[in-house]
Scaffold this motif. Structure first.
Motif: not given
Length: 204
Positions: A16-30
């Motif tokens: 869950l904590s890793e997913l929340k970090i990934e969510r902030t990487k808007k420049n990486i994911y579409g």
């Protein structure tokens, strides 16, 4: 294995904590992948059945910055176990993003009660009284304003008429960031000084 399959595997593996970090990487994911990340977070927090209902209500902003959380998570203090503090910060972020404002206020109060030993004191009031001039006003605001607000939300018994807290009422994120930054500075300095201590020589 396709790129989409690889991404789906990561979704199922991330905590869950890793997913929340990934969510902030808007420049990486579409947009599509960000939507899948939001759905997976909601599934872990609320269950698969309710995920579709809550995903669209999640805020984009964080109460505690990802960089600050990463700094705390990387610290290896010989004196203090920071896992509970990191978890409380993660729960503040989750509560903020899902509009659970009473929980934000309560968790802020809990953090203030939790961290004084890092500063060498028993209470946050003592931390505030002995803070440097540049930090005193910020810590006083946390100690007086945010604590009073959280106390009123936690300890107030039920009444005939109630008003719910607003974001403006419970938001002390800037002051909280200053507090966490000072914690990181103190513990990094302590760790550095500890590494410089002479270890002595073996033998007699």
């Amino acid at each position: 294995m396709t790129d989409q399959e690889s991404f789906e595997d990561k979704l199922n593996r991330w905590t869950l904590s890793e997913l929340k970090i990934e969510r902030t990487k808007k420049n990486i994911y579409g947009e599509r992948k960000l939507s899948r990340i939001e759905t997976r977070i909601a599934e872990l927090e609320f269950g698969t059945r309710n995920a579709a209902v809550v995903v669209h209500k999640v805020r984009d902003d964080l109460y505690i910055a990802t960089a600050r959380l990463e700094n705390l998570g990387k610290l290896q203090s010989p004196q203090f176990d920071l896992r509970r503090l990191v978890r409380m910060c993660e729960e503040i972020n989750s509560s903020w993003q899902h509009g659970n404002l009473i929980a934000v206020a309560a968790l802020t109060r809990i953090v203030l009660d939790h961290v004084p030993p890092i500063f060498g004191y028993l209470t946050f009031g003592q931390v505030t009284a002995n803070a440097s001039r540049s930090l005193k006003a910020i810590f006083e605001s946390l100690e007086q304003s945010s604590r009073k607000i959280s106390d009123s939300l936690i300890h107030q018994t039920i009444r005939k008429k109630e008003t719910l807290p607003t974001e403006q009422m419970v938001n002390c994120s800037q002051n909280m960031d200053v507090l966490l930054a000072e914690i990181v500075r103190i513990l990094e300095e302590q760790t550095h000084n500890s590494s410089l201590q002479p270890t002595g020589f073996a033998g007699g």
